[in-house]
Scaffold this active site. Structure first.
Site, PDB file in Angstrom:
ATOM      1  N   ASP A 387      28.241  76.107 -39.425  1.00 55.18           N
ATOM      2  CA  ASP A 387      28.913  75.025 -38.699  1.00 55.18           C
ATOM      3  C   ASP A 387      27.879  74.266 -37.868  1.00 55.18           C
ATOM      4  O   ASP A 387      26.734  74.707 -37.716  1.00 55.18           O
ATOM      5  CB  ASP A 387      29.991  75.660 -37.794  1.00 55.18           C
ATOM      6  N   GLU A 390      24.899  69.256 -38.218  1.00 54.85           N
ATOM      7  CA  GLU A 390      24.585  67.817 -38.467  1.00 54.85           C
ATOM      8  C   GLU A 390      23.198  67.444 -37.987  1.00 54.85           C
ATOM      9  O   GLU A 390      22.628  66.502 -38.571  1.00 54.85           O
ATOM     10  CB  GLU A 390      25.652  66.956 -37.796  1.00 54.85           C
ATOM     11  N   ASP A 458      36.796  68.585 -38.977  1.00 61.27           N
ATOM     12  CA  ASP A 458      37.932  68.656 -38.059  1.00 61.27           C
ATOM     13  C   ASP A 458      38.972  67.570 -38.314  1.00 61.27           C
ATOM     14  O   ASP A 458      39.064  66.580 -37.585  1.00 61.27           O
ATOM     15  CB  ASP A 458      37.424  68.586 -36.620  1.00 61.27           C
TER      16      ASP A 458
HETATM   17  O1  MIG Z   1      32.804  72.669 -31.427  1.00 60.78           O
HETATM   18  O2  MIG Z   1      33.583  77.129 -34.161  1.00 60.78           O
HETATM   19  O3  MIG Z   1      34.479  72.212 -37.475  1.00 60.78           O
HETATM   20  O4  MIG Z   1      36.006  74.499 -37.983  1.00 60.78           O
HETATM   21  O5  MIG Z   1      36.583  76.182 -35.795  1.00 60.78           O
HETATM   22  C1  MIG Z   1      33.666  73.098 -32.416  1.00 60.78           C
HETATM   23  C2  MIG Z   1      34.639  76.385 -33.647  1.00 60.78           C
HETATM   24  C3  MIG Z   1      32.962  74.064 -33.316  1.00 60.78           C
HETATM   25  C4  MIG Z   1      33.854  73.084 -35.341  1.00 60.78           C
HETATM   26  C5  MIG Z   1      34.304  73.399 -36.739  1.00 60.78           C
HETATM   27  C6  MIG Z   1      35.581  74.196 -36.681  1.00 60.78           C
HETATM   28  C7  MIG Z   1      35.362  75.465 -35.881  1.00 60.78           C
HETATM   29  C8  MIG Z   1      34.865  75.118 -34.478  1.00 60.78           C
HETATM   30  N1  MIG Z   1      33.645  74.327 -34.572  1.00 60.78           N
END
Ligand code: MIG
Length: 754
Positions: A387, A390, A458
């Site tokens: 995650d 980017e 999201d």
């Molecule tokens: O700042 O890990 O897109 O799927 O549950 C949010 C928490 C960070 C973003 C991801 C989402 C995930 C969430 N993350």
């Protein structure tokens, strides 16, 4: 600011498979990769390194030139590139000289300081599809897009950019197709005739070379095949990752994870995967477990495994700045973090607080990162969710003076997520030995399909987002990403029970079937929606498990050809105007045989466009004549799904997970049709890489309506099927003796006359 437009050719030469052309402004190089793929690279300053994150193929070292006073031509069996000398312009034609794509004569390729742009002629009937994860319509004509990987929190139906960069599109006009991949990781731009008085389309980037691959194959599927030949195809995924996946931010303890898993089994709702989001960690430190809430990960994993569950754990790139934290200490000691040019480590705020960010562009850093997964694999985890790559940091604006490898952030930002996924994939593959890891990533660049599945970040719990999500999945499929999913139910906001039910039914027909929700939202598991809804969701998940033999074979098709699992109808019928109609643009083929029409949860009937040919409603076998729009019932219990006439769909009885061996009967379902059809059935152990050495089970299923036969070719490969009987099930046949026959499954050729 000055504009420099490519002028006239001053000299050119051909050497070692490279045609080099000079003008006063720049130097262009032309390379051939195959008869249907030509690369153009125009640069003011060629780098001899010539590296690409995306491309894995080599150029051909020999091709022929035809020169005239005004042009240089390269002619292949499929394609003609006519290069105008004065001024230097690049125009592509079919072998029989029909225009495919031509530079704008006036502006062609040009620069404004470092920014490089190519302007091209726009054809009156030209349509554009592609760019992967982009909002908007299937036909991108009249819109503009930017590629700049972004943590697109709460994105809307119109937000751009989102998380990923795929600078690849397909143009369609005059009954012809072409593709163009602009391989440049800088911030890039595409304008499909939005603001050019219908005269030009254009693409470019803030820096780097005008570096593109032109694809001249005819047919969208052929272009996808070529594009994925060039940038790679996915490996066979672990079979368990194709089962139902239950996620949430977060299941807060081992006990909660286990309780949820047990409830699936108790209620006999099939499922394969549980997830741990960020709260399993100690203070959000990557490669740690929270000792209070996950005191004994190994025994949790053992218990999950005994129930036939796998676990996927999340990792973010940000490494917490904290003394005595192993990853921080090692990263610091070995200089593994992204830096400012003065050598200081860059610091940004994310979940753990102040963090440094691994420089995934370096091989040694990737190896270090990859090896650290033993903290998770030792317990038995074999799924890894990447995650925030980017990369994301609070404030969303990493300074442009941060350095990765020998480049600054703006040059390579769009590939950071890909390099993290690569490090995760390579590392875990090594640790797991012969076992397939499952890697899921949010950020990506072209070629990421070699390492990971992706999800669309999201989204929100609304009908509009469900439909948009389908378009994103369909569009990702055009750019080589076959293993894709959306957060079912919507990440943010609480879906209505009706939407949750509908979205799950669409999940059955989504390559990755994962239910996920934001912290603080209502619980989302299938049993949270009252008894009647639970039964519908259960049925839809069961349908997923019945279809797994078909789905797994479709993944094999993707592994070998690059064709996605969820296919926009533009792959199937690119020149059928109605498929671009906004009422029908979300429809897709799920594999070769099924047409799925996503529909809002509020509609109990809906219009569906069925392309030419005959179709059968999957749930009822009701027959429809295609080539027109039909209004069909769409109650929450029955998403409109149609089998194409002649469809061959291998299925199985419901199992509770992919670890469950089932009843041993392979069902081969055939829907009547006038034309002969075939389907490649594929099976292997679903877990290891032995298939690379021949341990697979492959046979062609053939349906012949004239001879009235269904047959199985002799088995190829050394793997033994997990099925020992085969049942042929015929749908839509009126006057036949046999509609249903059960036989022992033999390895040799088999044939049934019906
Ligand atoms: O700042 O890990 O897109 O799927 O549950 C949010 C928490 C960070 C973003 C991801 C989402 C995930 C969430 N993350």
């Amino acid at each position: 600011m000055q504009v420099e437009i490519l002028g006239s050719v001053t000299e050119f030469k051909q050497q070692n498979g490279t045609l080099t052309i000079k003008t006063a402004e720049a130097e262009a190089r032309v390379y051939l990769y195959s008869p249907t793929i030509i690369r153009i690279n125009i640069s003011k300053k060629h780098s001899e390194a010539d590296t690409s994150f995306a491309v894995i193929q080599q150029l051909l070292t020999d091709f022929k030139l035809d020169e005239s006073a005004t042009t240089i031509e390269i002619n292949t069996s499929a394609l003609k590139l006519r290069i105008n000398k004065s001024p230097l312009r690049f125009n592509f034609y079919t072998a029989d000289s029909k225009p495919l794509s031509e530079d704008d004569e006036r502006f062609g390729t040009n620069w404004q300081n470092e920014r490089v742009i190519t302007y091209r002629k726009l054809y009156a009937d030209e349509k554009f599809i592609g760019l992967g994860e982009k909002t908007g319509n299937l036909n991108r004509r009249g819109t503009v897009y930017t590629n700049w990987n972004t943590d697109a929190v709460d994105y809307t139906l119109y937000s751009d950019p989102l998380y990923k960069t795929f600078p690849f599109f397909i143009g369609l006009h005059s009954g012809l197709t072409y593709g163009l991949f602009f391989d440049n990781t800088h911030k890039s731009y595409f304008d499909f005739g939005a603001t050019t008085d219908e005269q030009m389309s254009w693409f470019g980037a803030d820096g780097g070379d005008m570096n593109y691959y032109f694809f001249g194959a005819q047919g969208v599927a052929k272009i996808i095949e070529d594009y994925t030949w060039l940038t790679g195809r996915m490996e066979m995924p672990p079979l368990w990752s194709l089962g139902y996946q239950q996620c949430r931010w977060s299941y807060m303890s081992a006990k909660e994870v286990l309780d949820i898993a047990k409830t699936f089994r108790k209620k006999k709702i099939p499922a394969d995967v549980m997830y741990c989001d960020i709260d399993y960690m100690e203070g959000f430190k990557i490669f740690t477990w929270n000792k209070k809430t996950f005191p004994d990960p190994k025994s949790m994993m053992d218990e999950l495994k005994s129930m036939g569950f796998r676990l996927v754990t999340i990792v973010d790139p940000g490494i917490k700045i904290e003394e005595d934290y192993q990853q921080y200490n090692e990263g610091l000691a070995n200089d593994y973090f992204a830096k400012y040019p003065n050598g200081e480590n860059y610091t940004g705020y994310v979940w753990p607080g102040r963090c440094h960010f691994p420089d995934f562009f370096r091989q040694d850093v990737r190896e270090w990162w990859g090896a650290a997964f033993t903290a998770l694999t030792d317990a038995g985890v074999d799924g890894f969710w990447n995650d925030m790559n980017e990369p994301a940091a609070w404030g969303q604006n990493m300074p442009w003076i941060v350095k990765f490898g020998d480049k600054y952030m703006p040059e390579v930002r769009n590939a950071y997520g890909m390099e993290m996924a690569r490090a995760t994939y390579d590392g875990t593959r090594k640790i797991l030995g012969n076992k397939r890891p499952f890697v899921l990533t949010r950020a990506a660049y072209s070629g990421t399909q070699r390492y990971a599945a992706v999800w669309t970040g999201d989204n929100t719990g609304t009908d509009e987002h469900m439909l948009l999500g389908q378009r994103l999945v369909n569009s990702l499929g055009i750019t080589g990403l076959s293993f894709t999913g959306v957060d079912i139910g919507g990440f943010s906001g609480d879906p209505t029970p009706e939407l949750m039910v509908r979205w799950n039914s669409l999940g059955t027909y989504t390559p990755m079937f994962r239910n996920h929700a934001i912290k603080g939202s209502k619980m989302r598991e299938p049993w949270q929606w009252d008894k009647a809804n639970e039964q519908i969701i259960k049925k839809d998940i069961e349908q997923r498990y019945k279809l797994l033999p078909y789905i797994y074979s479709s993944f094999y098709q993707s592994h070998t050809t690059g064709l996605p699992i969820s296919r926009t109808l533009a792959i199937y019928k690119p020149f059928d105007e109605l498929i671009y109609d906004t009422r029908f643009q979300n429809q897709f083929m799920f594999g070769d045989a099924l047409l799925v029409a996503p529909v809002e949860s509020t509609k109990t009937t809906t219009d569906v466009y069925l392309p030419k040919g005959n179709w059968y409603r999957l749930s009822s076998n009701e027959k429809y004549k295609g080539g027109k729009t039909v209004n069909v019932p769409s109650p929450l219990t029955d998403l409109p799904v149609f089998a194409k006439a002649g469809a061959i769909i291998p299925m199985q009885s419901v199992t509770q997970s992919t670890a469950d061996s089932g009843d041993g009967i392979l069902q081969i379902h055939i829907w009547n049709g006038k034309e002969a059809n075939e389907f490649v059935y594929y099976e292997d152990d679903g877990l290891s890489y032995d298939y690379e050495n021949g341990a697979f089970y492959k046979r062609t299923i053939r349906f012949n309506p004239i001879k009235k036969t269904v047959s199985l070719s002799a088995v190829e490969g050394t793997f033994s099927s997990r099925f020992h009987k085969v049942k042929f099930v015929l749908h839509g046949f009126d006057r036949v003796k046999l509609k249903n026959v059960l036989l022992d499954l033999k390895d040799g050729e088999m044939e049934v006359i019906f």
